[in-house]
Design an enzyme around this catalytic site. Sequence first.
Site, mmCIF file in Angstrom:
data_model
loop_
_atom_site.group_PDB
_atom_site.id
_atom_site.type_symbol
_atom_site.label_atom_id
_atom_site.label_comp_id
_atom_site.label_asym_id
_atom_site.label_seq_id
_atom_site.Cartn_x
_atom_site.Cartn_y
_atom_site.Cartn_z
ATOM 1 N N HIS A 316 42.607 38.518 43.811
ATOM 2 C CA HIS A 316 41.417 37.644 44.012
ATOM 3 C C HIS A 316 40.359 38.667 44.387
ATOM 4 O O HIS A 316 40.253 39.374 45.137
ATOM 5 C CB HIS A 316 41.539 36.348 44.844
ATOM 6 C CG HIS A 316 40.477 35.394 44.744
ATOM 7 N ND1 HIS A 316 39.277 35.571 45.435
ATOM 8 C CD2 HIS A 316 40.426 34.506 43.995
ATOM 9 C CE1 HIS A 316 38.544 34.438 44.897
ATOM 10 N NE2 HIS A 316 39.207 33.687 44.214
ATOM 11 N N ASP A 373 45.648 29.736 40.725
ATOM 12 C CA ASP A 373 46.218 29.511 39.185
ATOM 13 C C ASP A 373 47.725 29.611 39.075
ATOM 14 O O ASP A 373 48.575 29.322 38.154
ATOM 15 C CB ASP A 373 45.591 30.454 38.378
ATOM 16 C CG ASP A 373 44.108 29.801 38.287
ATOM 17 O OD1 ASP A 373 43.993 28.713 37.971
ATOM 18 O OD2 ASP A 373 43.283 30.797 38.272
#
Length: 439
Positions: A316, A373
């Site tokens: 991320h 996700d």
Amino acid sequence: MEKKNTPVPQTATLTYNGRSIELPVVVGTEGEVGFDVSNLYAKTGHLVYDPGMANTAVCKSDISYIDGENGILRYRGIPIEKLSATHDFIETAMLLMNGKLPTVEERLNFGMLLTENANIHESMKHHFDSFPPKAHPMAILSAMVNSLFCYDRQFQRMIDKDPTLAIDTAAANLMSKVRTLAAYSHRAAQGLPYMFPDPSLRYCSNFLHMMFSEPYRQYIPENEIDEALNLILTLHADHEQNCSTTTVRIVGSAQANLYASVSAGICALWGPLHGGANVAVIDMLESIHRGGLSPQECIEKAKDKNEPFRLMGFGHRVYKKYDPRARLLKTCCDRVFKRLKVQDPLLDIARKLEELALKDSYFIERKLYPNVDFYSGIILRAIGIPTNMFTVIFAIGRMPGWIAQWKELYNDQNSRLTRPRQIYIGAPLTQYQPLTKRK
Ligand code: CMC
């Protein structure tokens, strides 16, 4: 980062080529320090260079806060762990859009507004017919959300006269209709008849009913399913300046209307490095399951710099610790699988991949942890959502965040048209040679 409440210098000095200028310092609630370069070009004729805007704060915002070093996410100051345990997606949406949690009466009124706005105009249903069979639901959703503007006369008439009323009404309209449009984009792609929304159902159950009911057999999901979807939407509701949210703000900065702006956000979200990653995760797990690669080989491939492959659902831009949303979803995943008594080999593969990655020096050194996700796709699969609808679910969840950010931009007296610059690296002045005419 400077510690909160630690006094910081009011200016920073930039020295270049023997000349110094003072840059004002901007300090956030949690102690983030930014150097204000908004007058840099006017004063020096120079630009800042920041590909991917990884070091650029494009706005001041009071909607959500991320501390990536400590794995923290808060909406309007409230930690998502607390919020998701005590409030549903609609209350969370109201918090984001209105700046505070609703009273019981406000919640009831907003629920009624959602019910009133759930149906789309009959003529809009014909738009769905113009898409080819199996058209991607994200393409349909962004087109339909943009088209909603043409049907919102109130917004068109009122935005200059009573912007608060116009925006709040459009917000309820979007929050309600995005769910109907999302379900219909699935049904259109499948060639199935549309189901009217059922006003007696809660937000998530109503969506699942419109997705899965048959003409004479209504689908009403079990509580666990409703709760799991509710959690997924809540955890996706806002995430400061990510690719799609900044897209919404950029489009909005040109004074494009709310519908056009969030429709652009849907397009940005579609990409596999952003909201499309939940689909890419399932593709990756399925390919491992089909025997393409073992989990260990998959890890090796993700580390190989000669391969474009990445471990999807990992890493991320901001979180350098476990994504707090992923932590909550991992627990939810275990709960859903246990309560529904379902089994999925992809879950075992995902767990194995996570275990291997978390002890691998490549992932440890680069601080790559599972993101939102990684587990959301597995939960959505378990509750029967087709893979090509995963990013659509993300879009439904992100809708209140996009609306809140657009509204914040609209009400910001100091907002400007977003118009970045570039460092030109093309050909220098080139003598133009006209083509000689053929004889
Ligand atoms: N697998 C393998 N290596 C990775 C991964 C990954 N998933 N993510 C980052 N790296 C490596 C990358 O190769 C680079 O290595 P090096 O320093 O040796 O060149 C280093 O880690 C830094 O990567 P980056 O691309 O500079 O980081 P970024 O901040 O630009 O990218 C990211 C963030 C999310 C695009 C990236 O981690 C990625 O592609 N992840 C997979 C896609 C994914 O899961 N996306 C969903 C993001 S969460 C949902 C959302 O909020 O949108």
